[in-house]
Enzyme design. Structure first.
Site, PDB file in Angstrom:
ATOM      1  N   GLU A 300      19.075  38.096  17.487  1.00 19.34           N
ATOM      2  CA  GLU A 300      19.401  39.223  16.548  1.00 19.34           C
ATOM      3  C   GLU A 300      20.803  39.381  16.866  1.00 19.34           C
ATOM      4  O   GLU A 300      21.671  39.281  15.769  1.00 19.34           O
ATOM      5  CB  GLU A 300      18.457  40.493  16.465  1.00 19.34           C
ATOM      6  CG  GLU A 300      19.179  41.543  15.591  1.00 19.34           C
ATOM      7  CD  GLU A 300      18.878  41.317  14.375  1.00 19.34           C
ATOM      8  OE1 GLU A 300      19.703  41.027  13.349  1.00 19.34           O
ATOM      9  OE2 GLU A 300      17.568  41.280  13.711  1.00 19.34           O
ATOM     10  N   ASP A 304      23.769  38.409  13.957  1.00 19.45           N
ATOM     11  CA  ASP A 304      24.691  39.565  13.227  1.00 19.45           C
ATOM     12  C   ASP A 304      26.195  39.192  13.560  1.00 19.45           C
ATOM     13  O   ASP A 304      27.109  39.359  12.848  1.00 19.45           O
ATOM     14  CB  ASP A 304      24.409  40.826  13.841  1.00 19.45           C
ATOM     15  CG  ASP A 304      22.820  41.273  13.180  1.00 19.45           C
ATOM     16  OD1 ASP A 304      22.347  40.651  12.546  1.00 19.45           O
ATOM     17  OD2 ASP A 304      22.593  42.278  13.672  1.00 19.45           O
ATOM     18  N   SER A 508      17.320  40.257   8.390  1.00 18.03           N
ATOM     19  CA  SER A 508      18.401  40.196   9.328  1.00 18.03           C
ATOM     20  C   SER A 508      19.519  39.247   8.987  1.00 18.03           C
ATOM     21  O   SER A 508      20.766  39.416   9.433  1.00 18.03           O
ATOM     22  CB  SER A 508      18.043  40.004  10.698  1.00 18.03           C
ATOM     23  OG  SER A 508      17.334  40.983  11.285  1.00 18.03           O
TER      24      SER A 508
END
Length: 595
Positions: A300, A304, A508
């Site tokens: 994650e 990002d 995401s």
């Protein structure tokens, strides 16, 4: 902001029962009653019968939140700051003065703590809206007439110490609206909104890249089954964006996730398109967070940071690594649930130190979050928006839900904080010729928050003119806050983790993509001497729809084996699969310049 009256009831009257105990030294003055009780832990959590918990040595940092005054007036002003008083952002002092708790609220709480022998363990928060109690579990159990127990999450093995019921003195009704950690199992119960990730076969990836170069492409760089910055830069028209170096892009990190700079360097050297391959990021540690540069990277966190960095030119990027939640077993000190720590940290910053945009890719089912907690977190998001920060949140990857039941009632499942009216929620798309709704794109209608006025016209148009949702009308709350607001690509993003290429899917992917494009707009405004966009939604719904590509194909799904035909179709106008649509940077920039 106008909300429906669906759930306008107070925290302290939501689960009242008969009195259970009395204050020890002041007779009936601090007589207590149960204020919150849940039948069991959230799905997936069970009591950890094998855990040993030393309640005398295990310390808890208990936050007793005081009721804010005039929150409705603040909400109205926060909307006006977004539209029509655009850019007239508020200082934290103005906000705090407007919503300050009653003067006697903190005194009543401190008097109560004094009767329990805990006054020396208590202090007032920096913004004077909470009383913080540092004490052992034994002391907190006595204070709250509660029983804390160790729990474990069956799938992840994560542990938590929580209670299923607690009491407060009745005299605090109207003065206290939240006590945590108690019944909320926290962010470790939350899942990253990444749907799946897998390693890319090097040979296949090279073959696909070569094919991509030779193929006739509907969108330059978008041939094949993977998404890269080159594809996004052309699909969303930011390839020729100015090389901004001003402003600040923020990325929120929880769950002991952290990005690795060497992976970013590899990614940027391979995929950067904006002449910014040498750019990196900084880490800000909050609430005991860490940002080590060795060991296994967070998928994650790398996702990002890599896409935010690739899109945001040379704008400084900061990764907020937030520690805590829930308390660990054994001895030690428990910290507050991270969302509270994270948001309060940001609100304590000076205007010049605040990020202009924040991307948050974490969430959980709305009905696992206590109403008082959700309301307080959402109000903190509102304050950030009024300060001039654009907050974007991933909508989730379960479409309209998985379990799709509330008790015994069949219903679509909504996500928090995606359902908060004070964030901009990003859904998911897939494909590029044309883009269509991704089946996992989280979307629906909140059962906790009423429909805000800024989206009434768009949502009512969908409710009254769309015929594709007729068969599922019984499974969602038509008067609730509807989401997503917008959408972006969500499948097969190429990232680098531990030096190797991987493919990742989920909203995401969409959230940092759209958030980074918003940061480009914010940096442009700052360069022109304007204020940043701040809370986006009134602007998006009322001014910026022509800067978005309306998605009209595809459908989100869910509720397998529970509700037949569950989901929402992407149609003309706003819909609960892709919101208002995906970004056209050049068009959004032109609109922003005239706003």
């Amino acid at each position: 902001m106008r909300f429906s009256k669906l759930l306008l009831f107070s925290f302290t009257t939501s689960v009242l029962s008969s009195p259970t105990a009395e204050g020890s030294t002041r007779g009936d003055e601090f007589k207590s009653s149960v204020v919150e009780a849940i039948s069991g832990p959230p799905p997936g959590w069970i009591k950890d019968v094998g855990a040993k918990l030393d309640k005398d040595s295990h310390m808890v940092k208990l936050q007793i939140h005081l009721v804010h005054q005039d929150m409705d007036k603040f909400h109205d002003l926060a909307i006006k700051v977004s539209n029509p008083l655009y850019g007239s952002h508020l200082s934290q002092k103005v906000i705090d003065d407007m919503i300050a708790p009653k003067s006697d609220s903190s005194k009543l709480v401190m008097d109560w703590l004094d009767t329990e022998g805990l006054s020396n363990h208590a202090s007032l928060s920096g913004r004077s809206d909470s009383v913080i109690v540092d004490a052992s579990i034994t002391q907190i159990e006595k204070l709250l007439k509660a029983k804390y127990m160790p729990f474990i999450q069956k799938e992840t093995g994560e542990s938590a110490v929580r209670t299923l019921e607690y009491s407060l003195p009745e005299i605090l009704n109207g003065h206290v609206d939240m006590v945590q950690p108690t019944t909320f199992f926290g962010l470790r119960a939350m899942r990253s909104t990444i749907s799946e990730h897998h390693a890319l076969n090097a040979a296949n990836f090279k073959a696909e890249a070569a094919q991509s170069e030779q193929a006739v492409q509907a969108v330059t760089g978008c041939t094949g089954s993977t998404i890269t910055p080159k594809c996004l830069s052309n699909l969303y028209s930011y390839a020729s964006a100015t090389a901004y170096s001003n402003g600040l892009m923020g990325i929120a990190g929880f769950l002991k996730q952290w990005p690795i700079k060497t992976d970013l360097t590899t990614f940027m050297n391979s995929y950067a398109t904006q002449g910014n391959a040498a750019q990196s990021f900084t880490c800000t540690l909050i609430n005991g967070g860490t940002c080590p540069q060795t060991g296994t990277p967070g998928i994650e966190a790398n996702l990002d940071v890599q896409y935010a960095r690739a899109i945001t030119e040379s704008i400084p990027n900061v990764y907020y690594s937030v520690g805590g939640s829930p308390p660990w077993l054994g001895t030690g000190t428990n910290t507050n649930e991270p969302y509270l720590e994270f948001l309060n940290y940001l609100l304590a910053l000076s205007d010049s130190a605040l990020p202009n945009t924040i991307s948050i890719s974490y969430g959980d089912d709305e009905d696992t979050v206590p109403l008082a907690y959700a309301t307080n977190v959402c109000n903190l998001f509102a304050q950030l928006g009024a300060r001039g920060v654009s907050v974007l949140v991933a909508s989730g990857d379960s479409g309209v839900g998985t379990t799709c039941k509330s008790g015994t009632t069949k219903t679509f499942t909504t996500s928090f904080p995606a359902s908060c009216p004070w964030v901009t929620t990003v859904g998911g798309t897939t494909g590029n010729s044309p883009e269509g709704a991704w089946s996992g794109s989280g979307g629906g209608f909140s059962s906790r928050f009423g429909q805000p006025s800024y989206q009434t016209a768009a949502v009512n148009n969908w409710l009254t003119t769309d015929t594709t949702h007729t068969a599922v009308n019984a499974y969602f709350n038509k008067s609730g806050r509807a989401y997503p607001d917008i959408a972006a690509q969500s499948t097969n993003f190429v990232i680098v983790a531990s030096g190797s290429a991987e493919s990742v899917s989920g909203t995401s992917c969409a959230c940092p993509t759209f958030a980074s494009i918003i940061q480009l707009l914010n940096s442009d405004r700052l360069l022109a001497g304007k204020k940043p966009l701040g809370f986006l939604n009134p602007w998006l719904y009322n001014n910026a729809t022509s800067g978005l590509t309306d998605i009209k194909t595809g459908k989100n799904t869910g509720c397998s084996g529970v509700i037949s035909g569950a989901g929402f179709s992407a149609v003309a106008g706003w819909d609960p699969a892709t919101g208002l649509g995906t970004p056209i940077y050049t068009s959004l920039l032109a609109i922003s310049k005239t706003t």
